[in-house]
Each structure stands twice: as structure tokens, then as C-alpha cells.
Design an enzyme around this catalytic site. Sequence first.
Site, PDB file in Angstrom:
ATOM      1  N   SER A  16       0.944  -1.041  -0.214  1.00 29.49           N
ATOM      2  CA  SER A  16      -0.136  -0.362   0.162  1.00 29.49           C
ATOM      3  C   SER A  16       0.815   1.595   0.185  1.00 29.49           C
ATOM      4  CB  SER A  16      -1.209  -0.397   0.844  1.00 29.49           C
ATOM      5  OG  SER A  16       0.008  -0.435   2.515  1.00 29.49           O
ATOM      6  N   TYR A  46       7.383   8.145  16.667  1.00 30.41           N
ATOM      7  CA  TYR A  46       7.290   8.103  15.184  1.00 30.41           C
ATOM      8  C   TYR A  46       8.585   9.043  15.012  1.00 30.41           C
ATOM      9  CZ  TYR A  46       6.447   8.377   9.836  1.00 30.41           C
ATOM     10  OH  TYR A  46       6.414   8.776   8.902  1.00 30.41           O
TER      11      TYR A  46
END
Length: 322
Positions: free
Chosen positions: A55, A201
Site C-alpha cells: 500500500s 514515530y
Amino acid sequence: MMWDLLLPCGLALAVLLAVLFAFADTDFLLALYEKFGKDCGSLSGKVVWITGASSGIGEHIAYCLAKSGCRLVLTARRVEELERVKQACISQGPNSAALEKNILVLPLDVVHFHKHREAVQTVLEHFGQIDILVNNAARGQFAEWIKVELDVDRELFETNVLGPVSLSQEVVPHMIKRGGGQIVVTSSMAGKMGLPGARSYTGSKHAIHGYFESLRTEMAGKNIEVTLICPGPTFSQLYLTAATERLGETLGLRMEKTQKRMSTSRCAYLSCVAMANQVSEAWIMQQPVLLTAYIIQYAPVLGRWLLKKFGPKQVQKIREGK
């Protein structure tokens, strides 16, 4: 007389550069390579292994490289999605019959470190070589800094950092033996600045730069190139699968088409241009994020002051494509 000519010419050039920069969606060097450097077709025939290929940016990198005539290894956890991407690659490639045998679907979870060596051998048995490894698999994370469980940091570090490090560690010896190769890592604008509300992150993307800058230095003279790709806000499934402050919880949000983000195909294309020209680091982001990256890189004191001045809410809006 000479100064009378040079001054207006210099001003005109400055205005031209300012206008071009205002509409830029990548750093100056990559922009030059896009116009005058090697195109993606120069990668034709190379074996490119893409993780996170089911994806987002990884999927569209696969499409771009299939059109360019590359031989591909598609890796992710979801076999059915990899098969879908493979069929889409075949339909877009210049030679469908050749692409059928030149695309290997190799399911793998990047945190299954014990399977990395076996996966490398599978690729070598199929193609006999690995020219480029694209470490694209990663997971996002969004939550307030003070609320994040430490286990979330550990999970993001394993996926976003140790996964690419472990797989690269298995591939690089093969590249050295063959006399060259390229390691590509999808980092982020979060690897260049401190984003609010995304500590795990951001920390993992900063760590990526440390690990692979170290690899770049060690590989000097061995013909092993390292390319770090730093996208800004881009349409993907990052929010859908992103972690939150609690282990096992998923954000589960989809990006809206009305948001100000770079298209996935454009980001993937520029990433392939960076690969083709073996750029060390590529910034792929729209304004004003690109300008912010330049300030943070070249005037960090000013950059940090601006981030504090405008506050985390404004930075959050930019990250969310608002």
C-alpha cells in the site's frame, strides 16, 4: 556600467528562484536531477526489493519501477494485497509476459528478524542478485508525548528501525561481494524535525538517519550507496494503521481527499528519481513544509524558535494536511 547590468540581472535571478521555490515540492538538488539527471528508466533490469509494498508509497514505487523495466521483489505481511499490487504492476509494465516471472511476491513481517536471512536467500535463489533494497515498511504513531506507553516506543522502534537495520545487515554483504548496490530507506520529515504528537514515530525516524548515515560512512569505497527519502504529508494509509498511546491500539483514521497532501504517485516517482541518481538524502514535500525543513537544517536555532513561536497546533495542522 558592469554593476548597472549585474544588479538587475541578479535581482531578476533571485526573484525567479524565489518563485520556483514557492511552487517546489522537493529540494533543489532532487529538482535538478528530475529535470537534468537520470530518469527512472535508467534502473531498467535491476532487481529492486521493496518492503511495505502492499500500500501507500511502497505500492506506487513498485508501479513506477515496473514501468521502468525493473525486476521486483514485493514484501509485506498481507499476501492478497501483494498479489493485487503484482497484477497491477504487470498490467502497467512494458512487457506483461516478462513481468509475470520478474516479480516475486515474498510475504514477510519486518519484525520477524529470524526470517530475514532466509528471505534474502529466497530472493537470491530467484534472481541471483539484489541491486537495490528499499526499506519502506513502517508504522505511524500519534498521541500526546506524556501519555505514550513505553511499550509503544519499543514496538515502533522494532518496526521502523530494527526491521530495516536487520534486513539491510543481511543484504549488504551480498552487495559488497557483487561489487556494489544501494540501500534506500523511507524516512520522513519527522526525521528532520521534532513533530508534536508523534514521539514514537519521530524518534524512530531520527534513529533511522543515525543508523544509515553510519552505514553510508562505513561503505565509503565499497560502491554501496545509501539514500534516505524524507517525504512530507503524503496520501497513504499511515493514519489507518498508526499506533496511539496504548500498545495494541490503532488510530484507524483515513485521510480525506480534500487535505493538502502530495499525491502518492508523485512522491513515489520522486523517490525513484532519487534512487536513479543515488541521492544521499531527498526531501519530498510541499510548501510550507519544505521551507521549514530548510530552516531547521541550515538555521536550527531560528527553526526551533519559529516552531515554538507558532506553536504545536500550527505544526499539527500542517502535518494533518490542513
